[in-house]
Design an enzyme around this catalytic site. Structure first.
Site, mmCIF file in Angstrom:
data_model
loop_
_atom_site.group_PDB
_atom_site.id
_atom_site.type_symbol
_atom_site.label_atom_id
_atom_site.label_comp_id
_atom_site.label_asym_id
_atom_site.label_seq_id
_atom_site.Cartn_x
_atom_site.Cartn_y
_atom_site.Cartn_z
ATOM 1 N N SER A 150 60.904 23.277 22.441
ATOM 2 C CA SER A 150 61.611 24.554 22.352
ATOM 3 C C SER A 150 61.362 25.076 20.948
ATOM 4 O O SER A 150 61.097 24.305 20.021
ATOM 5 C CB SER A 150 63.116 24.349 22.538
ATOM 6 O OG SER A 150 63.837 25.504 22.115
ATOM 7 N N TYR A 171 70.472 18.749 21.279
ATOM 8 C CA TYR A 171 69.337 19.495 21.842
ATOM 9 C C TYR A 171 68.248 19.660 20.785
ATOM 10 O O TYR A 171 67.069 19.387 21.035
ATOM 11 C CB TYR A 171 69.818 20.857 22.343
ATOM 12 C CG TYR A 171 68.768 21.679 23.070
ATOM 13 C CD1 TYR A 171 68.586 21.545 24.439
ATOM 14 C CD2 TYR A 171 67.973 22.609 22.388
ATOM 15 C CE1 TYR A 171 67.624 22.301 25.114
ATOM 16 C CE2 TYR A 171 67.021 23.363 23.046
ATOM 17 C CZ TYR A 171 66.853 23.209 24.409
ATOM 18 O OH TYR A 171 65.901 23.969 25.082
HETATM 19 N N1 NAD Z 1 65.243 28.688 29.316
HETATM 20 C C1 NAD Z 1 65.050 28.734 28.014
HETATM 21 O O1 NAD Z 1 65.441 29.692 27.347
HETATM 22 C C2 NAD Z 1 64.302 27.615 27.312
HETATM 23 C C3 NAD Z 1 63.843 27.837 26.010
HETATM 24 C C4 NAD Z 1 63.132 26.829 25.352
HETATM 25 C C5 NAD Z 1 62.908 25.628 26.005
HETATM 26 N N2 NAD Z 1 63.375 25.425 27.266
HETATM 27 C C6 NAD Z 1 63.088 24.138 27.907
HETATM 28 O O2 NAD Z 1 62.339 24.354 29.079
HETATM 29 C C7 NAD Z 1 62.541 23.274 29.984
HETATM 30 C C8 NAD Z 1 62.795 23.800 31.378
HETATM 31 O O3 NAD Z 1 64.023 24.501 31.410
HETATM 32 P P1 NAD Z 1 64.247 25.828 32.286
HETATM 33 O O4 NAD Z 1 64.296 26.948 31.343
HETATM 34 O O5 NAD Z 1 63.281 25.879 33.408
HETATM 35 O O6 NAD Z 1 65.748 25.583 32.818
HETATM 36 P P2 NAD Z 1 66.301 25.180 34.261
HETATM 37 O O7 NAD Z 1 67.689 24.724 34.043
HETATM 38 O O8 NAD Z 1 66.072 26.267 35.234
HETATM 39 O O9 NAD Z 1 65.370 23.960 34.719
HETATM 40 C C9 NAD Z 1 65.528 22.649 34.249
HETATM 41 C C10 NAD Z 1 65.246 21.715 35.412
HETATM 42 O O10 NAD Z 1 65.340 20.367 34.958
HETATM 43 C C11 NAD Z 1 66.117 19.646 35.915
HETATM 44 N N3 NAD Z 1 66.753 18.500 35.239
HETATM 45 C C12 NAD Z 1 67.741 18.540 34.306
HETATM 46 N N4 NAD Z 1 68.099 17.306 33.944
HETATM 47 C C13 NAD Z 1 67.309 16.461 34.654
HETATM 48 C C14 NAD Z 1 67.211 15.049 34.712
HETATM 49 N N5 NAD Z 1 68.024 14.262 33.980
HETATM 50 N N6 NAD Z 1 66.280 14.501 35.515
HETATM 51 C C15 NAD Z 1 65.470 15.282 36.273
HETATM 52 N N7 NAD Z 1 65.536 16.636 36.283
HETATM 53 C C16 NAD Z 1 66.446 17.209 35.470
HETATM 54 C C17 NAD Z 1 67.116 20.641 36.429
HETATM 55 O O11 NAD Z 1 67.712 20.245 37.659
HETATM 56 C C18 NAD Z 1 66.265 21.891 36.557
HETATM 57 O O12 NAD Z 1 65.587 21.966 37.786
HETATM 58 C C19 NAD Z 1 63.674 22.442 29.381
HETATM 59 O O13 NAD Z 1 63.129 21.319 28.723
HETATM 60 C C20 NAD Z 1 64.299 23.397 28.385
HETATM 61 O O14 NAD Z 1 64.965 22.710 27.333
HETATM 62 C C21 NAD Z 1 64.058 26.398 27.939
#
Ligand code: NAD
Length: 287
Positions: A150, A171
């Site tokens: 991130s 985080y």
């Molecule tokens: N959305 C944002 O603004 C953002 C920004 C920077 C980084 N990220 C990173 O991107 C990645 C994806 O997130 P996203 O934005 O798609 O959010 P999201 O919540 O839509 O997707 C995350 C997915 O991970 C799954 N998950 C969570 N914990 C888990 C576990 N213990 N075991 C297996 N699966 C698990 C959830 O069920 C979900 O399907 C993450 O690592 C997040 O930290 C997101």
């Protein structure tokens, strides 16, 4: 021929959001997918995680593209479950070429206790290590490892500000650790030409961002901020002035890193952040 024709890619957190977008973009370009997701909630994480129905929908959409997918419900904190999912996927699909370790949570909020700090680290960092560990025995020379960090890994005092509570600190710690892990793992795997890269998105238009806890993080001045309130603050983390990028924008970078087009690209901290990092840290070199 697709850009990742007949490669098999293991993706964590594939039920929705960025993970689903990666699965679909890779499948469009000819890949088969091994998908895992927890399909259950985690108590310290204030917004719901994906459901079994979400994972089934990813399966349906990948198959609609004419590609194969093996999907399992598994928690990235459970190394044995990930190893079993990968073994079953490889048995069915025949090989493994790449891993995209990107399942994540954001257990933010001042009301969350110390457990939120631990949960953020065990999911967002240990989960990446476990996914790599499960994939490594199958990866051929020249394979690809991608982990999602991130922009919070690279910009201090963003998610790790006190208003976000212990989970925000966890985080940021986890994401910084992903960045460092990817760097050192790239060194270790040089001799096998396995490429190891991190992708660091800014805000992404997924359920993680579109959650009450994230709205409060962006609008600490309001008691119950709405998405419209948060939309006014989202552009603070980009340089282009857009509030967020779409999951498909991140998927295009993941596709490049999985494909042979990036065969000499390793150890990179790839930002998909619409200029957010350079805006905040204009004088500093990349991590
Ligand atoms: N959305 C944002 O603004 C953002 C920004 C920077 C980084 N990220 C990173 O991107 C990645 C994806 O997130 P996203 O934005 O798609 O959010 P999201 O919540 O839509 O997707 C995350 C997915 O991970 C799954 N998950 C969570 N914990 C888990 C576990 N213990 N075991 C297996 N699966 C698990 C959830 O069920 C979900 O399907 C993450 O690592 C997040 O930290 C997101």
């Amino acid at each position: 021929m697709g850009r990742v024709q007949d490669k098999v890619v293991f993706i964590t957190g594939a039920a929705r959001g960025q993970g689903r977008a990666h699965a679909l973009r890779l499948a469009e370009e000819g890949a088969d997918i091994i998908a895992v997701d927890i399909c259950a909630d985690i108590a310290t994480n204030a917004y719901p995680l994906a459901s079994r129905q979400d994972l089934d929908e990813t399966v349906r959409l990948v198959e609609k593209l004419g590609r194969r997918i093996v999907a399992r419900q598994a928690d990235v904190r459970d190394p044995a479950a990930l190893k079993a999912a990968v073994a079953e996927g490889v048995a069915e699909l025949g090989r493994l070429d790449a891993v995209v370790a990107q399942a994540g949570i954001a257990p933010l909020g001042p009301q969350q206790g110390i457990q939120a700090f631990i949960d953020a680290i065990t999911v967002d960092f240990n989960g990446v290590v476990h996914a790599v560990e499960a994939a490594l025995p199958y990866l051929p020379d020249g394979g690809s490892i991608v982990a999602t960090g991130s922009i919070a890994a690279l910009i201090p005092a963003s998610v790790d500000n006190p208003a976000n509570g212990p989970g925000g600190l966890g985080y940021s710690f986890a994401k910084r650790s992903v960045a460092a892990f990817i760097h050192d793992l790239a060194t270790v795997l040089n001799s096998r030409r396995i490429r190891v890269n991190a992708v660091h998105p800014t805000n992404v238009n997924t359920d993680m961002l579109n959650s009450g806890i994230m709205y409060r993080s962006f609008r600490p001045d309001l008691e119950n901020p709405t998405r419209e309130d948060a939309l006014e603050s989202f552009p603070a983390t980009t340089g282009f002035g857009n509030p967020y990028v779409e999951p498909e924008d991140v998927a295009d970078t993941v596709l490049f890193l999985v494909s042979d087009e990036s065969r000499y690209v390793t150890g990179m901290q790839m930002r998909v952040d619409a200029g957010g990092y350079v805006k905040k840290r204009p004088q500093l070199p990349t991590f």
